[in-house]
Design a protein around this motif. Sequence first.
Motif, PDB file in Angstrom:
ATOM      1  N   ARG A 321       3.036  38.242  77.672  1.00 45.43           N
ATOM      2  CA  ARG A 321       3.589  36.897  77.774  1.00 45.43           C
ATOM      3  C   ARG A 321       2.701  35.849  77.108  1.00 45.43           C
ATOM      4  NH1 ARG A 321       7.731  35.882  81.414  1.00 45.43           N
ATOM      5  NH2 ARG A 321       7.586  33.801  80.505  1.00 45.43           N
ATOM      6  N   ARG A 322       1.438  36.203  76.801  1.00 46.23           N
ATOM      7  CA  ARG A 322       0.584  35.277  76.052  1.00 46.23           C
ATOM      8  C   ARG A 322       1.170  34.990  74.672  1.00 46.23           C
ATOM      9  NH1 ARG A 322      -2.013  33.444  80.288  1.00 46.23           N
ATOM     10  NH2 ARG A 322      -3.494  34.896  81.219  1.00 46.23           N
ATOM     11  N   GLN A 325       3.430  31.933  74.276  1.00 46.22           N
ATOM     12  CA  GLN A 325       3.094  30.962  75.307  1.00 46.22           C
ATOM     13  C   GLN A 325       2.268  29.846  74.677  1.00 46.22           C
ATOM     14  OE1 GLN A 325      -0.116  31.963  78.200  1.00 46.22           O
ATOM     15  NE2 GLN A 325       1.476  31.764  79.745  1.00 46.22           N
ATOM     16  N   HIS A 327      -0.723  27.640  74.335  1.00 50.93           N
ATOM     17  CA  HIS A 327      -2.110  27.787  74.776  1.00 50.93           C
ATOM     18  C   HIS A 327      -2.891  26.481  74.692  1.00 50.93           C
ATOM     19  CE1 HIS A 327      -2.889  32.260  75.032  1.00 50.93           C
ATOM     20  NE2 HIS A 327      -1.634  32.199  74.647  1.00 50.93           N
ATOM     21  N   ASN A 346       6.551  24.332  75.797  1.00 49.18           N
ATOM     22  CA  ASN A 346       6.135  25.404  76.703  1.00 49.18           C
ATOM     23  C   ASN A 346       5.853  26.698  75.964  1.00 49.18           C
ATOM     24  OD1 ASN A 346       6.401  23.873  79.109  1.00 49.18           O
ATOM     25  ND2 ASN A 346       8.626  24.171  79.030  1.00 49.18           N
ATOM     26  N   ASP A 347       6.332  26.799  74.743  1.00 46.96           N
ATOM     27  CA  ASP A 347       6.117  28.022  73.985  1.00 46.96           C
ATOM     28  C   ASP A 347       5.922  27.696  72.516  1.00 46.96           C
ATOM     29  OD1 ASP A 347       8.726  27.446  73.089  1.00 46.96           O
ATOM     30  OD2 ASP A 347       9.594  28.720  74.616  1.00 46.96           O
TER      31      ASP A 347
END
Length: 825
Positions: A321-322, A325, A327, A346-347
């Motif tokens: 899921r990283r 995602q 960061h 969010n992504d």
Amino acid sequence: MNIHAWNTHDAPKIDGILDDEVWSDPLNMTNLTASLNGHYLNNDEADKYIYEGYFTQNWPNNNQPSRQKTRLQVAYDDYAIYVSAQLYDTAPDSVRTNLGGRDSGSGAADSFIVSFDTYNKQQDCFEFEVTAAGVQSDRMRGMSGWDGNWNEVWQSAVQKNEEGWAVEMAIPYRALRMPNAKEMVWGVNFGRVIKRSNETAFWNNVDAEKQGYVNQFGSLRGLYDIKPPLRLTLSPYISNVAVSKQGSDKIANTFSGGADLKLGLGQSFTLDVSLVPDFSQVQADNEVLNLSAYEVQYGEFRDFFRQGTSIFNKWGQFYSRRIGQSHVAPSDDHLQDNEEFIFKPNDAPLINSIKLTGRTEKGLGVGILNSITNVSYAIIEDTLTNETRTVEADPLTNFNIISVDQNLPNNSSIGVINTNVRRGQGHKSSNVSSGHFNLYDRNNMFRFRGFGALSQEFNTEVGNNGEDERLTTLGHRFDLGHGKVSGNWHYWVSTNVESDTYNPNDLGYNSSNNAIQVRANTSWNQYKGKGIYQRYWVRVGYNEDHLYAPKAFMYRNLWGDADMLFNNFWSVRLNAAITPQMSYDYFGPREEGYRFAQYPSHDTGVTLNSDGSKRYSISMRASIWQRQHFNQLDDYYRYGQTYRVNDKWDLNHQIAWSQNRNEKGYVTTEKDESDNVEAVIYGDRNVKTLENNFWTQYTFNNKMFLKLRLRHYWRQVAYDEFFDLAKSGELLTSDFSDVNEDGEKEHDANYNTFNMEVSYSWEFLPGSFVTAMWRNELGSNSYNSHYNFTENVNEMWKEAQVNTLSVRLMYFLDYQQVKRGIKNM
């Protein structure tokens, strides 16, 4: 045990009717005068090629004969390996034929399983399962783990008959990995699930008292001159996604296309490439209001990152899921006077992903995964002029993981993993290197396990001379464990050490570091039934944790649990634990130099499950946790139920309720203008949580189903009193107030998420699908912690709902199948 396969020039018709010549007279015994590929057959006996008898139970009556008889045969040609089985049943009308979705396992139906250890290393296998309703499942399992997300395209058919039911399977070599040799011997096993008696039995006994699964296989012989084929498949797709938000007359519509490519490299490795990935139909996350100091770990629902990734999923080094995602979401430091964020991503958009996985004939496993995510931006608005500007949230980022492991004798293995994340100039990058080993003695009685890792973080800061300086932060972790893992009596002892700077979380998952942990447990496992029970186990354990830096005691506790399966297939599990002395939480305060003193506590719980093979089954759980010093009392209740209306339709519901009374938890940190900590605020709070899940599936046939999923999550947090946390860990009187100008208690919460999903899937050709999903999402978050259920629902329903409709068509193309079709024209 051994079984021989027969080479056939006339492939059986896969229809579940065992009338093909290869099954009725595989040796052609009446005219047996020649040889096949130099293998002389004159003295062959039919029982080498045909097995008929009783499998041996693994569950529930370990090592006892199956209640029903089974007949097996195996054949092969230059395209596939074929398996036939007549599953005799003394009550044919009682064979369970409940339908389910692909990869749902046996579910509520009887099933037949075949497993191939093609390299005969006794560690990993390819497993194929077909239910009596014709539903397929496939997976890879063994010492490398269980990968139920691995999918291949193969054929099967079943038929009920007067003697029970029959199954035929055709598994193309494209779906397997195998050595290139004139003669091959594979490890093999066959399994059978009889649902009405909850029985699982195997052709070659899999003893529940022994460690391991594939190491208890038999042998498949008679395989000659099989040439590993060119493994090339292409799955192009087109999709359309429409998104609308309640209150808006605009619909965002996106049409896209792409493809997934699989290419075999040699006989051992497979290259997976996802070109323009489409994840529009993944399941929504089960979002929660997180009050803890630890990150919530969500499940992975994107097929590319679920399939064939078991080689990476070790020791928390890979959390897929990283990838995608956000960061580096921008902080408030980007804001100027009178500005605010109106959008934070969010992504990060995924550009492409490639994956290379496989295992050689000598047991060397290799996995390489690389993904690239694109730049993402946040939008800032000036509240006075309404002008907007964008700032970079995430740079172009490359994620890479390499995993290599080597199978050793006696189910043992050794391996290394490296994860690397590279971001653009001025952003953090990281590298984590680790090694691990897993050793068993010759009898698989004792296990010795080890792991070690070094993490590196690379940051850029402006130095005293005004130039950029690259700073490197190193961290480490090691874990050692040893125990007895076979027989009735087991034990396990381990220690885990993580430095305060160990951080694998750019591509892995580690909830907290800076700890020294000791774990020990022992258990007694009874696998043979007696009196009212079928089997049981009892276990007791001891845990102790210390802070790594500075060295300090955190906590120790004693725990125990037990599980018993009764003769009526109901089961009960009991657990209890006690923390007998003062413990210290160094992570909850979120600030270095602070800790929270936790007084002694204890807890206990019970779980009850009914016979899952019945039309109606239930699962119940109740637990209680208490800390008398603060008058804290937590209780939790869960009730789940399943009702199978008929073979095609099932209904499932689960509701869970918990209440934490007088919980002491972190609220906020007050800082001065220089960003120095003035006070860490804790609060006395009551937390109520309700989670309601309902899902149902109607399966039209073994290729088509319609599924509905509903989830409502509701959490209320109400604070009664606030405290200043002393560095010693005690709670002191505080004048902190969270009441704002409108009289609202700003740290109280009334939080809701609601998801509804309807999905449809039709496999119109093997490996080719039409799928559709409609999703409705809404949520709310307010300070109204005093609302009752009706008031809460009314508040939630005032929020704007987001609706998403996605339709996707994917077509599967297999080079070998196309080539074979042209050849037969």
